[in-house]
Design an enzyme around this catalytic site. Structure first.
Site, PDB file in Angstrom:
ATOM      1  N   GLU A   1     -36.694  81.305  67.178  1.00 26.93           N
ATOM      2  CA  GLU A   1     -36.381  82.601  66.121  1.00 26.93           C
ATOM      3  C   GLU A   1     -36.443  83.899  67.028  1.00 26.93           C
ATOM      4  OE1 GLU A   1     -35.489  82.986  63.308  1.00 26.93           O
ATOM      5  OE2 GLU A   1     -35.360  81.089  63.133  1.00 26.93           O
TER       6      GLU A   1
ATOM      7  N   CYS B   1     -38.608  92.453  64.356  1.00 27.69           N
ATOM      8  CA  CYS B   1     -37.116  91.686  64.888  1.00 27.69           C
ATOM      9  C   CYS B   1     -36.146  92.198  63.925  1.00 27.69           C
ATOM     10  CB  CYS B   1     -37.285  90.147  64.858  1.00 27.69           C
ATOM     11  SG  CYS B   1     -38.267  89.701  63.355  1.00 27.69           S
TER      12      CYS B   1
HETATM   13  P1  NAD Z   1     -41.047  87.289  74.587  1.00 27.80           P
HETATM   14  O1  NAD Z   1     -39.880  86.558  74.445  1.00 27.80           O
HETATM   15  O2  NAD Z   1     -41.225  88.317  75.986  1.00 27.80           O
HETATM   16  O3  NAD Z   1     -42.356  86.682  74.459  1.00 27.80           O
HETATM   17  C1  NAD Z   1     -42.548  85.605  73.506  1.00 27.80           C
HETATM   18  C2  NAD Z   1     -43.689  84.604  73.901  1.00 27.80           C
HETATM   19  O4  NAD Z   1     -43.142  83.824  74.802  1.00 27.80           O
HETATM   20  C3  NAD Z   1     -44.905  85.104  74.677  1.00 27.80           C
HETATM   21  O5  NAD Z   1     -45.973  84.291  74.156  1.00 27.80           O
HETATM   22  C4  NAD Z   1     -44.975  84.851  75.983  1.00 27.80           C
HETATM   23  O6  NAD Z   1     -45.754  84.745  76.937  1.00 27.80           O
HETATM   24  C5  NAD Z   1     -43.894  83.693  76.026  1.00 27.80           C
HETATM   25  N1  NAD Z   1     -43.017  83.464  77.068  1.00 27.80           N
HETATM   26  C6  NAD Z   1     -42.479  84.560  78.028  1.00 27.80           C
HETATM   27  N2  NAD Z   1     -41.630  83.666  78.712  1.00 27.80           N
HETATM   28  C7  NAD Z   1     -41.723  82.599  78.699  1.00 27.80           C
HETATM   29  C8  NAD Z   1     -41.465  81.173  79.320  1.00 27.80           C
HETATM   30  N3  NAD Z   1     -40.267  81.285  80.214  1.00 27.80           N
HETATM   31  N4  NAD Z   1     -41.110  80.055  78.642  1.00 27.80           N
HETATM   32  C9  NAD Z   1     -42.228  79.941  77.575  1.00 27.80           C
HETATM   33  N5  NAD Z   1     -42.939  81.212  76.909  1.00 27.80           N
HETATM   34  C10 NAD Z   1     -42.567  82.199  77.326  1.00 27.80           C
HETATM   35  O7  NAD Z   1     -40.976  88.124  73.251  1.00 27.80           O
HETATM   36  P2  NAD Z   1     -41.897  89.573  72.902  1.00 27.80           P
HETATM   37  O8  NAD Z   1     -41.892  90.708  73.749  1.00 27.80           O
HETATM   38  O9  NAD Z   1     -43.518  88.916  72.715  1.00 27.80           O
HETATM   39  O10 NAD Z   1     -41.622  89.586  71.464  1.00 27.80           O
HETATM   40  C11 NAD Z   1     -40.493  90.593  71.123  1.00 27.80           C
HETATM   41  C12 NAD Z   1     -39.052  89.860  70.833  1.00 27.80           C
HETATM   42  O11 NAD Z   1     -39.543  88.897  69.701  1.00 27.80           O
HETATM   43  C13 NAD Z   1     -38.015  90.869  70.211  1.00 27.80           C
HETATM   44  O12 NAD Z   1     -36.739  90.347  70.993  1.00 27.80           O
HETATM   45  C14 NAD Z   1     -38.034  90.334  68.729  1.00 27.80           C
HETATM   46  O13 NAD Z   1     -36.611  90.803  68.117  1.00 27.80           O
HETATM   47  C15 NAD Z   1     -38.558  88.963  68.450  1.00 27.80           C
HETATM   48  N6  NAD Z   1     -39.086  88.633  67.516  1.00 27.80           N
HETATM   49  C16 NAD Z   1     -38.402  87.739  66.598  1.00 27.80           C
HETATM   50  C17 NAD Z   1     -38.756  87.487  65.429  1.00 27.80           C
HETATM   51  C18 NAD Z   1     -37.992  86.295  64.322  1.00 27.80           C
HETATM   52  O14 NAD Z   1     -38.680  85.745  63.579  1.00 27.80           O
HETATM   53  N7  NAD Z   1     -36.870  86.180  64.619  1.00 27.80           N
HETATM   54  C19 NAD Z   1     -40.006  87.753  64.913  1.00 27.80           C
HETATM   55  C20 NAD Z   1     -40.810  88.713  65.832  1.00 27.80           C
HETATM   56  C21 NAD Z   1     -40.201  88.978  67.014  1.00 27.80           C
END
Ligand code: NAD
Length: 493
Positions: free
Chosen positions: A250, A284
């Site tokens: 997501e 998001c």
């Molecule tokens: P992010 O992708 O930077 O991090 C999300 C999670 O992934 C964190 O726990 C992070 O440590 C982990 N992560 C980072 N790199 C990784 C890798 N290479 N492999 C596995 N895990 C890894 O996102 P963020 O800054 O925490 O959140 C913001 C983003 O999330 C925005 O783009 C927002 O739109 C999206 N979001 C989407 C939804 C949805 O339901 N569609 C909901 C909330 C947020």
């Protein structure tokens, strides 16, 4: 706050782990250190997955009603600790306090859904071509579920991942976001208090490398990821190459609100203000594009701009605050770069509160990551980066259109993303056209583009998702469907 670094929760124990590094959680409104946490390593993840793998065989043999009993305990604890946990959410991720508490409410709604659903029929009894044959579709747990979650809904989203997964008989290994480990700590304490068998729930604190150790591990049967498109697509494409493993991702959005010539402008202005500026634009589903018909454009612009100039930015613990800070300094720099990019791309800036005046920053909060709204008008038909890339901040484009609803929806669909979109109109034909043609997973009519209810699927299309929505629909990613047929006669087919 503990004087020792907080630990990981693996196989029913609080463990320091194998790493030598720790990290801190900081309040984005004032820079205060909220706690120190062990930074998880590949070895810690390995241990957590081994525990989850071993616990799976016994856990799956319990009835789902028995499994749900542990979740009912957590449901009660989420309610009992609502105020406390809501405040932790606000302190850790900077959302204003009503939103901090709403995050907890959404979590218990998900737990209530999952635990309540344990008493509902699952699967289908289907007709067979042979009279003496019974045919069913049955669901089985997939095994070990790896959950990786973002910081912006630090309580709700983990439960979107884990509640249904556990009731369905899977075990989990979860990594909270590095910005919100304190919420992770409290959730793990709730699982401990519930008495859930050792190894069924495991939490490893840490960064993306710990997340990758979870998602890359061959013993993980399903990855549930919520976060940025960049990371989500990388995970989904890696996992897609592994037979038998599945990833549900997501991701972000570049969401629109369409305001037609038939709109009630009170609803339009309220919806756009809420969707663009609540959570400081860091949802998001936040709207960064407002597509407005030329007949109502001037009035809408004047009223929306007035709101953008006046929304209260400040201490998120103060109930009068509308917008708190951004999550971290690095993200503030990203939002600021996009504001500058918009200027460089030649848009007409209407509101620029990026640098707040000293008098707007509450006393003692000088170290917060403050920004105010940035609003501009741009040509909807120009291929600008600022109007097509997710900024994840209070950065909003007004896009004027002429013509009919078909023209508005064409502009609406002109991004790579497909998460959420809203229409504001009093004309049922326009509303129905939008519902049927807007390329989004979440469509809203005459509402701000921000709500989520767990009894609906939550997920996007195009670049925003990979076909496995979250909330109640997580069941599709965490169970396997078996077509079961039984011959009840002595006749040999
Ligand atoms: P992010 O992708 O930077 O991090 C999300 C999670 O992934 C964190 O726990 C992070 O440590 C982990 N992560 C980072 N790199 C990784 C890798 N290479 N492999 C596995 N895990 C890894 O996102 P963020 O800054 O925490 O959140 C913001 C983003 O999330 C925005 O783009 C927002 O739109 C999206 N979001 C989407 C939804 C949805 O339901 N569609 C909901 C909330 C947020």
């Amino acid at each position: 706050m503990s004087s020792e670094p907080y630990k990981h929760y693996i196989d029913g124990e609080w463990v320091e782990g194998t790493g030598t590094e720790t990290f801190t959680s900081e309040n984005p409104a004032n820079g205060e250190t909220l706690g120190e946490f062990q930074r998880g390593t590949e070895d810690d993840v390995d241990e957590a997955i081994a525990a989850a793998d071993e616990a799976f065989e016994e856990w799956r043999e319990l009835s789902q009603i028995d499994r749900a009993e542990y979740l009912w305990d957590i449901y009660q604890e989420l309610k009992d600790r609502h105020e406390e946990l809501g405040e932790v959410v606000t302190k850790e991720c900077g959302k204003e306090i009503s939103e901090g508490k709403a995050d907890v409410t959404e979590a218990w709604h998900m737990v209530e859904w999952a635990a309540g659903d344990a008493r509902h029929p699952k699967g289908d009894v289907v007709p067979s071509e042979i009279p003496a044959k019974d045919a069913y579709m049955r669901r089985k747990p997939r095994g070990v579920i790896g959950c990786v979650t973002p910081w912006n809904f630090p309580v709700a989203i983990p439960f979107w991942h884990m509640a249904v997964s556990l009731v369905e008989g899977n075990t989990v290994v979860w990594k909270p976001a590095e910005q919100t480990p304190w919420c992770g700590q409290i959730i793990a304490e709730m699982f401990e208090d519930s008495g859930i068998p050792d190894g069924v729930f495991n939490m490893v604190q840490g960064f993306g490398d710990a997340g990758a150790a979870i998602t890359d591990d061959g013993r993980i049967d399903t990855v549930l990821f919520t976060g940025s498109a960049e990371v989500g697509h990388e995970i989904a494409s890696k996992v897609g190459g592994e037979p038998g493993k599945l990833a549900a991702a997501e991701m972000g959005g570049k969401n629109n609100i369409v305001i037609t010539e038939e709109a009630d402008l009170d609803i339009a202005v309220h919806s756009a203000t809420m969707s663009s500026f609540k959570t400081t634009g860091q949802r998001c589903v936040s709207s960064e594009r407002i597509v407005v018909h030329e007949d109502v454009y001037d009035e809408f612009k004047q009223r929306f701009v007035e709101n953008a100039q006046n929304v209260a930015v400040g201490d998120p613990l103060d109930e009068n605050t509308f917008m708190g800070p951004l999550i971290e300094e690095e993200h503030k720099a990203k939002v600021s770069n996009y504001n500058q990019l918009a200027k460089d791309e030649g848009v007409n800036v209407l509101v620029d509160r990026e640098e707040l005046g000293a008098e707007e920053i509450p006393e003692g909060h000088e170290d917060g990551h403050w920004v105010g709204p940035f609003v501009y008008e741009a040509d909807p038909h120009e291929d600008l980066r600022c109007t097509h890339e997710e900024v994840f901040g209070p950065h909003v484009a007004l896009l004027k259109y002429s013509g009919d609803i078909e023209d508005a929806v064409e502009i609406h669909n002109d991004t790579e993303y497909g998460l959420a979109g809203a229409i504001i109109s009093e004309d049922y034909r326009q509303i129905n056209y939008f519902r049927d043609h807007a390329e989004v997973g979440l469509a809203y009519g005459n509402l701000p583009c921000i709500g989520a209810e767990v009894q609906l699927p939550f997920g996007g299309v195009k670049k925003s998702g990979n076909g496995y929505p979250s909330a109640r629909e997580v069941i599709e990613a965490v169970t396997e469907r078996t077509a079961w047929t039984l011959n009840n006669s002595k006749e040999i087919e």
